[in-house]
Every structure is written in structure tokens, then in C-alpha cells.
Write a protein that holds these residues in place. Structure first.
Motif, mmCIF file in Angstrom:
data_model
loop_
_atom_site.group_PDB
_atom_site.id
_atom_site.type_symbol
_atom_site.label_atom_id
_atom_site.label_comp_id
_atom_site.label_asym_id
_atom_site.label_seq_id
_atom_site.Cartn_x
_atom_site.Cartn_y
_atom_site.Cartn_z
ATOM 1 N N THR A 88 0.785 -2.261 4.988
ATOM 2 C CA THR A 88 -0.486 -1.594 5.199
ATOM 3 C C THR A 88 -0.707 -1.343 6.685
ATOM 4 N N VAL A 89 -1.657 -0.453 6.985
ATOM 5 C CA VAL A 89 -1.968 -0.134 8.382
ATOM 6 C C VAL A 89 -2.503 -1.371 9.105
ATOM 7 N N ALA A 90 -3.326 -2.158 8.416
ATOM 8 C CA ALA A 90 -3.886 -3.360 9.044
ATOM 9 C C ALA A 90 -2.800 -4.380 9.368
ATOM 10 N N GLU A 91 -1.850 -4.591 8.457
ATOM 11 C CA GLU A 91 -0.767 -5.544 8.712
ATOM 12 C C GLU A 91 0.131 -5.081 9.850
ATOM 13 N N LEU A 92 0.416 -3.780 9.904
ATOM 14 C CA LEU A 92 1.262 -3.255 10.978
ATOM 15 C C LEU A 92 0.580 -3.408 12.333
ATOM 16 N N ALA A 93 -0.727 -3.138 12.399
ATOM 17 C CA ALA A 93 -1.455 -3.293 13.661
ATOM 18 C C ALA A 93 -1.476 -4.752 14.109
ATOM 19 N N LYS B 84 -5.152 -2.855 18.016
ATOM 20 C CA LYS B 84 -6.236 -2.621 17.072
ATOM 21 C C LYS B 84 -5.809 -1.605 16.011
ATOM 22 N N ALA B 85 -6.353 -1.785 14.821
ATOM 23 C CA ALA B 85 -6.008 -0.856 13.745
ATOM 24 C C ALA B 85 -6.446 0.567 14.074
ATOM 25 N N ALA B 86 -7.512 0.685 14.869
ATOM 26 C CA ALA B 86 -7.984 2.031 15.238
ATOM 27 C C ALA B 86 -6.933 2.789 16.045
ATOM 28 N N GLU B 87 -6.136 2.064 16.859
ATOM 29 C CA GLU B 87 -5.083 2.733 17.624
ATOM 30 C C GLU B 87 -4.008 3.304 16.698
ATOM 31 N N VAL B 88 -3.659 2.542 15.678
ATOM 32 C CA VAL B 88 -2.657 3.033 14.727
ATOM 33 C C VAL B 88 -3.205 4.237 13.956
ATOM 34 N N ILE B 89 -4.445 4.142 13.505
ATOM 35 C CA ILE B 89 -5.052 5.261 12.768
ATOM 36 C C ILE B 89 -5.138 6.496 13.657
ATOM 37 N N LYS B 90 -5.489 6.305 14.934
ATOM 38 C CA LYS B 90 -5.576 7.423 15.877
ATOM 39 C C LYS B 90 -4.217 8.095 16.044
ATOM 40 N N TYR B 91 -3.164 7.282 16.163
ATOM 41 C CA TYR B 91 -1.817 7.832 16.296
ATOM 42 C C TYR B 91 -1.430 8.639 15.048
ATOM 43 N N MET B 92 -1.751 8.107 13.868
ATOM 44 C CA MET B 92 -1.430 8.813 12.633
ATOM 45 C C MET B 92 -2.223 10.116 12.515
ATOM 46 N N PHE B 93 -3.472 10.110 12.967
ATOM 47 C CA PHE B 93 -4.283 11.324 12.916
ATOM 48 C C PHE B 93 -3.686 12.395 13.839
ATOM 49 N N ASP C 15 10.068 3.785 6.377
ATOM 50 C CA ASP C 15 10.506 4.754 7.384
ATOM 51 C C ASP C 15 9.350 5.182 8.282
ATOM 52 N N THR C 16 8.192 5.477 7.667
ATOM 53 C CA THR C 16 7.029 5.897 8.461
ATOM 54 C C THR C 16 6.588 4.793 9.402
ATOM 55 N N ALA C 17 6.514 3.563 8.908
ATOM 56 C CA ALA C 17 6.097 2.446 9.755
ATOM 57 C C ALA C 17 7.097 2.189 10.875
ATOM 58 N N THR C 18 8.378 2.383 10.606
ATOM 59 C CA THR C 18 9.400 2.185 11.638
ATOM 60 C C THR C 18 9.249 3.201 12.768
ATOM 61 N N ILE C 19 9.070 4.471 12.417
ATOM 62 C CA ILE C 19 8.895 5.512 13.443
ATOM 63 C C ILE C 19 7.641 5.242 14.272
ATOM 64 N N LEU C 20 6.555 4.836 13.606
ATOM 65 C CA LEU C 20 5.294 4.579 14.305
ATOM 66 C C LEU C 20 5.455 3.423 15.293
ATOM 67 N N ALA C 21 6.072 2.317 14.855
ATOM 68 C CA ALA C 21 6.227 1.155 15.737
ATOM 69 C C ALA C 21 7.149 1.457 16.909
ATOM 70 N N GLU C 22 8.223 2.198 16.669
ATOM 71 C CA GLU C 22 9.138 2.531 17.767
ATOM 72 C C GLU C 22 8.486 3.470 18.772
ATOM 73 N N ASP C 23 7.674 4.421 18.287
ATOM 74 C CA ASP C 23 6.984 5.318 19.213
ATOM 75 C C ASP C 23 5.960 4.575 20.057
ATOM 76 N N GLY D 139 -1.013 14.250 12.164
ATOM 77 C CA GLY D 139 -1.360 15.002 10.974
ATOM 78 C C GLY D 139 -1.438 14.198 9.697
ATOM 79 N N ASN D 140 -1.487 12.846 9.787
ATOM 80 C CA ASN D 140 -1.599 12.004 8.598
ATOM 81 C C ASN D 140 -2.954 11.329 8.597
ATOM 82 N N MET D 141 -3.773 11.658 7.586
ATOM 83 C CA MET D 141 -5.092 11.054 7.470
ATOM 84 C C MET D 141 -4.955 9.744 6.688
#
Length: 833
Positions: free
Chosen positions: A261-266, A272-281, A296-304, A284-286
Motif C-alpha cells: 500500500t501507499v502508506a506502507e511504502l511511505a 510522508k504519505a503525502a509526498e508519495v501521493i504527490k509524486y504519483m499525481f 513494479d510500480t512501487a520499485t520505480i517509485l522508490a528508486e526515483d 498521472g496516477n490518482m
């Protein structure tokens, strides 16, 4: 083992007859046809030849192949599911020491060659750097000499002697140490200037005040502290803080499973979870804070976001459990596990009762088995373990589990009844599990018994008797008088000898949960069939999402035992819950490992359950639009054992149509408690107890609130009552019933009633106080009611078929000769499923 034919040996080893004959010819044996017999010595000769042909000379194996097969269920549109089977195969080859030494020498040569190449490259690089440095020094010397040579005046020529050459004046180049010293000096001056400006700002706005402010050095500060200047010390401590600005971003190792989940990844990235949500927004991912991301999505997000990612398989814990179960030991013959299957009331339990010499069928509610029973029987030729499965249509899943946990299936068919739906279903389960079938034709002592018809019906379903060239044994038995029971046991044991069933008694215990229930005095009780190894009292066991220590073990007669080997059914106490029937039970080394795997499985089960409940997606929106319009019967269901609960939930959920449905609000094993009663009160549900009763607190709530509580002991009774309840929720339909038809022969005029139709009743009976329709050329032109009905001059209530009458239609005067007057009534008809 007795001699067998070549054909039978080919079936046992699973190879074509022609290939086996070819191998026997290559081994020097004399067999040429499938009907010739093969002795034990010839089998040994063939085995020795095949081993030598495959490179096995009696020494330890040089190659080992591991195979693994996993089956998962994929849910597609609607309620359909697809089984996905993944097969993996890996071969490990043990190499010779000479090969290993050669490979090691080759690797050393490669490393030596690589080192020499690296040294040559380093020497070439150093030489090139030295040449470039010399070239740069020469250029700088030439540049420094050019201005001096231009400024010197040319000397006057002397005729006698040539002019002496003028030495150029070269400007000295500072060394690297001097350049570094100059840089440090400029940096020190810059720091002093910055400190001076800071002191001016701290000393006040006046220019002189900032310039002449006294500077306190370390010695003065120390003297003030020694002299009692505590105020300065306090001010200095108050102005200091413990935060140190990091020199660079913190890089963490983030472990990501297949879903997160987004909360666990943050939380794992310490942001903060808001930073992860902001990055996803931004990409283009709401998403929301509880959104589930794939690996795969979580891996790309964490590496970026600058972190290291470690991907983890969800099956890592399960793989470790499989590895811990690996055991090498001596294999020994084990008793066969036989499942008795067939249609309801065909005599399965009665046949097993005669074998066990116990009255079991008489104790079952309604004379039918409600759950799986497990027993083992000692015979003259060895031990046999029996599983008795229910025959009712609702227990399909339980019959499927019985077929999967068994080695041989006894299909009981009544000679006076024939092949029924549950009989065909049992044949399908046995074929799907790939186990041999022995058909027991029961009730042959009855007058209307017809065993030949049973053979014909089963042969049409691909169950061919041995007498007709098939591989299925048919035995005629009578569970009432015991006819043919010994022949049936002999056929089962003969089939078991052909299968050559093996097990490792020294391995850790492993088995399958046959049934489970909640006992009021003992807690969760699970019936387990041990399939391999030995299960002992005190072992830590894991069964599905439940775990615990085996506090006690009981056999099917209720006697306490200390251990159970392969093919032995036992009841165990000590689990923390009631596992589902069909769950695999394994012995784990320690309790910590069992708890870890159980919690992991519970988390996966919870995720799957939540995923199913998320039905608000766009693709499911139109399917769920009409769900709220359905009338729902809420049910709180409690049963005695897990298998019966599963069968009841499946059967009740399938009832209903587009207008009514059954919703299982809560289902569990054990008695009806106060919590169940409160839940039924809150959800406006009825309470069903299947072979269980309500406790005192629950009965008090049920009586005070007037809840509907019903007890059942036979499964088809509860299904029939729910069908009636759903039929009552459907309501009734209004239908029209034609009572009579009268044909207009002539029309008369009356000053009081207007047009009066002289009619002849041609169908049924015409009644006065009923609605009518006027039909002209079979088309309805008016609908109303009768104003008068007369025979001659008398008013009558009805006129029967074949009689004449006068009919006055209220508020309608356009009746013509040849019209038909149809009398009908509206009737309410109760609907049903």
C-alpha cells in the motif's frame, strides 16, 4: 509380488507396451507379446539393464532433477474461475573432480591475463600523462619567454666579432604546494571578513559599536566560567541546538513484496504519505493512501526517490517451509486410504458400518452422513483407512476433498436404483484425482436388483468392468447381510499392492485436515489424516492459517495415543482455531516459524477478502446498480463442523433469483453466542443452528427481541425452509381467468337500460358481478362490467353454458350482433423459486 503380464507391468510403470517390449528385447529377455508373464528375476534383470543404459552403475547418482507444480485459481468475469498450473523443472549435475580442477585452472588463467592487461593499461596511461605534463611545461616556458625577448633592444653589430646570444628571462611558475597555500590564505581571509560582518550585525546598528565590540576568546570564556559567570554559560547553552543538517540524502533499503500500500511504502522510505501521493499525481496516477501498488510500480517509485529496492517474493516463507520439510529416510509400505463415495441412501455408511462392526448410520440425523468420517480397520491382509463422504448434492466440495486425499475410491451403487447424479459426480471426482475405482454394487439381496444394468450405465460413463476388457473391478455386496464384503476388501488390497504405496515414517508429520469443529470443553478439534511421516504429541503444527502445539491425540474411538504414522486418522487438540477442511497440516521446527507463516497467511487471506469487497470500480458499476433493489434474507449460520458450514454456505448462497437473494451475514463453527444474537439483531437476520444450540445469554437476547431462531440437523430441511422463505418474499402475481363467453345473437332496445344484448352462452358460465370485455372480430373494443343479467324477465346471478340470456352492459350501447362478451376474474397466484 506374484507374476504379472507385460501389459500389467506397463500400466504399473506408466509406459507404452511396445516400448516396454523393446526394452525387454534389448535386455535379452524372451517376452514378445503383452500377454506373457514376467517374473521377479526378469524384472530385476530389466531394471539392471535400464540403470546401466542410463549411466547408473550402482554408484551414487550423478544427476538429480527437481520438479515442482503449483496450481492457482484466477477469477475471471462473473463467478467463473480458471485454474492456472505452473510447472518448473531444474536439473543439477554433479561434475567430476578433474573437470572442477580444470575449470578452476581456467579461471585462474583468465584472472592472471586480466591482471596483466590492467597493469599494461595503467603503465600506458602513466606514460601518456607524463608526456602531456612535459608538453604543457614546455608550452608554459615558451609563453613566459616571449615578452622579455621582445622588450630587450637589439645590440649594435660589431664588424670584428659576432653578437653574443641573449639569454631569455623566464617567469618562475609556482609549485602546487604554493598554489594550495595561496588558496588557503584567501579562504581564511574570507572567513575572517564574514565573522567581522556577523559581529557587527550582532553588536547593534551603530557602526562604531560593531567595530569596537570586545571579542571573547576561549581563554576569557573559561575565566568567566571559573569566576562565576554562569549567565554567559546559560545563554550559550540556550542558543545551541542538537539538530545537525545531513550532508546528503538518506538512502534506505526498501523491501517490497508483490503488493504494497501507499502508506506502507511511505513508512519504509521514512517519508510522508503525502509526498508519495504527490509524486504519483505528477506521473498521472490518482492514488489514495490505502491504494495497493504492484511490485513494479512501487520499485520505480522508490528508486526515483533515491532509495535502494529489494524485491521479495510472497512465497519466500512458503518456500522456506517446503525446504524445511525435506527429509531423506527409508521408505516403507503404508496402508491404503480408501474413500467411500456414491449417491445418497445407496448404503455407503451401512457398508462401512458392517466392516467396522459399529452402528454408525443409525446415529446419523435422517440416516445420511453430514460430514466426512475417518476410520482405520485391521484386516487379515493388513490395515485399511476408510473415509466416508456425504452423498447429498450440497456436499460436492467435501467429496472432491475426499477424492484428493485418497488412494482408492470405492463407488457404492444401489442395484435397485442405478446410476444417479451424485454417482456421476463421484466418478468425475475420482477421474480428476487420477485414482483407481472399485465399484461395489450394493443391495443385491433385493428382489428388484439388476446388477447388469449398473454395468451398462457405468460403461456408458467410461467405467469399464474387467469382464468387458476394462480395468475396473465390480464386486456384488450386501451391506445388510454382509455378502461380498470379504471379496471387496480383497479387491481393495490387491489394488493397493499394484500401486506400491510408500511413506517415510521417520520424516516430520504431514497430512490433511479432514474435518474440524469447536468443542465447548476442549476447544478447537481437528480430524487429521497423516499422509507421510509421524505425528507425535507435543509437535508444533501448522494447518492453513492456524497453528499450535499438539496437546493431545485421539483415535476414532476416542482413545488417547502418543503418535500416529502414515495413513492413520487422528483427532488433535491444541490449535488456535478451526482450520478449513482440506488444509494441509505440517510439523514445523519451532513455534516462532509457525506463528510467522500463520500470520503471513492470515494477512494474504485478509487482502484477498478486501479485494473482493471493493466492488465500486467502474467496470462493476453497472453490474451492481440493481443489487440494492433485490430483497435480501440475512442469515447468521452456525454449524457443528467446518465441512457442514462450507456446504451450507454454498447451498444457501446459490438460492435466489433476480429479485431475492440470501446473504450469509456471519458463519462459524460452534454454539450460538451472545455476539451472534447481537449481530442478527443489528442486521435484521434470522439465526440458523445446524447441530448446535444457543447458550443462555444468546437465548435471553433472542427471546427479549423476538428474533427468529431455528435448529436443524438435516441439510435438506434447512434448504427447503429457506426456499419457502424466499418464495414468500417474492409476493404474488395477479392473473386473469376467463369464466365464460357469451355470443350476441340480437340487440333489443330498453327505455330503462338502453341496448340489451340477447346472447347465447357458448363457453363456461356468465356471472353477474364480474368484469367483462366486449370483443368484435377477436379484438377488445370495450372493458367494463355487467349492468343486468336476465333470463326471460327474471334477474339471475349466473347463466350456464348452452343457455340464452339478456345482458346489459353498463355505460355502453354500441353492442352489435356477432359480438362476444367475455366474463373474467383476477386471481392472485403465489410465486415460488
Amino acid at each position: 509380488m506374484a507374476e504379472v503380464t507385460v501389459k500389467e507391468l506397463a500400466q504399473v510403470v506408466g509406459t507404452p507396451v511396445e516400448r516396454l517390449l523393446q526394452q525387454m528385447r534389448e535386455a535379452g529377455l524372451s517376452q514378445t507379446t503383452p500377454e506373457q508373464a514376467v517374473s521377479d528375476d526378469e524384472k530385476q534383470t530389466l531394471l539392471t539393464f535400464l540403470k546401466s543404459a542410463h549411466g547408473d552403475s550402482g554408484s551414487e547418482p550423478r544427476k538429480i532433477t527437481l520438479k515442482r507444480k503449483t496450481v492457482s485459481t484466477l477469477k475471471v468475469a462473473g463467478s467463473k474461475t480458471v485454474n492456472v498450473e505452473v510447472r518448473k523443472k531444474r536439473t543439477y549435475v554433479k561434475r567430476e573432480p578433474a573437470d572442477l580442477e580444470a575449470e578452476r585452472q581456467r579461471e585462474l588463467e583468465e584472472l592472471r591475463a586480466a591482471e596483466e592487461a590492467r597493469q599494461k593499461a595503467a603503465e600506458a596511461e602513466a606514460q601518456r600523462a607524463a608526456e602531456e605534463a612535459a608538453k604543457k611545461a614546455a608550452e608554459q616556458s615558451a609563453k613566459a619567454a616571449e615578452p622579455v625577448a621582445a622588450e630587450e633592444p637589439a645590440p649594435a653589430p660589431v664588424a670584428a666579432e659576432p653578437a653574443a646570444p641573449i639569454a631569455p628571462v623566464v617567469k618562475p611558475v609556482p609549485s602546487p604546494a604554493e598554489q594550495h597555500k595561496k588558496k588557503e590564505e584567501s579562504r581564511r581571509k574570507a572567513r575572517e571578513d564574514e565573522e567581522e560582518r556577523g559581529r557587527k550585525r550582532a553588536g547593534g546598528h551603530g557602526k562604531d559599536k560593531g567595530r569596537h565590540a570586545p571579542r571573547i576568546n576561549d581563554e576569557d570564556d573559561a575565566s568567566r566560567r571559573r569566576g562565576g559567570g554562569g549567565k554567559l554559560k546559560a545563554n550559550k547553552k540556550r542558543n545551541q541546538h542538537g539538530f545537525e543538517k545531513p550532508t546528503g540524502p538518506l538512502v534506505r533499503e526498501v523491501v517490497i513484496g508483490e503488493t504494497i500500500t501507499v502508506a506502507e511504502l511511505a513508512q519504509k522510505m521514512s517519508v510522508k504519505a503525502a509526498e508519495v501521493i504527490k509524486y504519483m499525481f505528477k506521473n498521472g496516477n490518482m492514488v489514495t493512501i490505502n491504494q495497493v501498488l504492484d511490485q513494479d510500480t512501487a520499485t520505480i517509485l522508490a528508486e526515483d526517490m533515491g532509495h535502494k529496492v529489494k524485491q521479495m517474493k510472497e512465497s519466500a516463507l512458503e518456500d522456506s517451509l517446503v525446504e524445511s520439510m525435506a527429509h531423506e529416510g527409508e521408505e516403507m509400505s503404508r496402508a491404503p486410504v480408501v474413500t467411500v463415495m456414491g449417491h445418497v441412501d445407496h448404503g455407503k455408511t451401512s457398508l462401512l458400518d458392517y466392516i467396522r462392526r459399529a452402528k454408525v448410520a443409525s446415529g446419523e440425523a435422517g440416516g445420511i452422513t453430514q460430514h466426512i468420517g475417518a476410520y482405520h480397520v485391521e484386516t487379515d491382509r493388513g490395515m485399511v483407512t476408510f473415509l466416508d463422504t456425504p452423498g447429498h448434492a450440497a456436499f460436492t466440495a467435501m467429496r472432491a476433498r475426499g477424492a484428493k486425499a485418497t488412494d482408492i475410491v470405492i463407488l457404492v451403487v444401489a442395484a435397485d436404483d442405478g446410476v444417479m447424479p451424485q454417482t456421476e459426480e463421484a466418478v468425475a471426482h475420482a477421474k480428476a484425482a487420477g485414482v483407481p475405482v472399485v465399484v461395489a454394487v450394493n443391495k443385491i439381496d433385493k428382489e428388484d436388483a439388476d446388477p447388469d444394468r449398473i454395468k451398462n450405465d457405468l460403461a456408458a460413463r467410461d467405467v469399464i468392468p474387467e469382464e468387458w476388457g476394462g480395468d475396473t473391478m465390480f464386486v456384488h455386496v450386501s451391506a445388510k447381510v454382509g455378502t461380498g464384503v470379504e471379496e471387496l476388501l480383497e479387491a481393495v488390497l490387491l489394488q493397493a499392492e499394484v500401486l506400491e504405496l510408500k511413506a517415510q515414517p521417520s520424516a516430520p508429520g504431514r497430512g490433511v485436515v479432514v474435518e474440524s469443529r469447536l468443542d465447548k470443553g476442549r476447544g478447537p478439534v481437528a480430524t487429521v489424516l497423516v499422509q507421510n511421516g509421524t505425528l507425535r504429541q507435543g509437535d508444533i503444527v501448522l494447518a492453513g492459517v492456524n497453528y499450535g502445539r499438539v496437546r493431545a491425540m485421539l483415535d476414532e474411538n476416542g482413545k488417547t495415543i502418543k503418535e500416529a504414522g502414515p495413513s492413520i486418522p487422528v483427532e488433535i487438540l491444541g490449535l488456535d482455531g478451526t482450520p478449513d477442511a482440506g488444509d494441509e497440516l505440517t510439523v514445523v521446527a519451532d513455534e516462532k516459524k509457525a506463528r510467522e507463516i500463520a500470520l503471513f497467511r492470515q494477512g494474504k487471506f485478509r487482502e484477498i477478502k478486501l479485494a473482493r469487497q471493493q466492488s465500486a470500480k467502474l467496470e462493476n458499476m453497472f453490474e451492481n446498480m440493481g443489487q440494492d433493489e433485490k430483497k435480501t434474507l440475512n442469515v447468521v449460520l452456525k454449524a457443528d463442523v467446518r465441512g457442514s458450514l462450507e456446504a451450507l454456505q454454498a447451498s444457501l448462497t446459490e438460492l435466489g433469483n433476480d429479485e431475492v437473494q440470501v446473504k450469509i451475514v456471519s458463519g462459524g463453527v460452534g454454539g450460538i453466542t451472545e455476539t451472534d444474537a447481537n449481530l442478527a439483531l443489528a442486521s435484521n437476520a434470522v439465526v440458523f443452528g445446524f447441530n448446535v444450540r444457543a447458550d443462555a445469554a444468546a437465548r435471553k437476547i433472542i427471546e427479549n427481541e423476538g428474533l427468529d431462531l431455528r435448529y436443524y440437523s438435516v441439510i435438506y430441511e434447512i434448504i427447503d425452509d429457506v426456499k419457502k422463505a424466499l418464495g414468500g418474499m417474492l409476493g404474488s402475481d395477479v392473473r386473469e381467468q376467463i369464466l365464460g363467453v357469451a355470443e350476441v345473437r340480437d340487440v333489443f332496445r330498453s327505455p330503462k337500460f338502453g341496448a340489451i344484448a340477447g346472447c347465447m352462452v357458448i363457453e363456461g358460465t356468465v356471472y353477474r358481478n364480474r368484469p367483462i370485455r366486449v370483443l368484435r372480430e377477436d379484438v377488445v373494443i370495450y372493458e367494463g362490467e355487467l349492468e343486468s343479467l336476465r333470463r326471460f324477465k327474471d334477474d339471475v346471478a349466473e347463466v350456464r353454458n348452452g343457455m340464452e340470456c339478456g345482458i346489459g352492459v353498463k355505460n355502453y350501447n354500441d353492442v352489435r350482433s356477432g359480438d362476444r362478451i367475455e366474463v373474467f376474474e383476477r386471481v392472485q397466484v403465489q410465486r415460488s423459486l
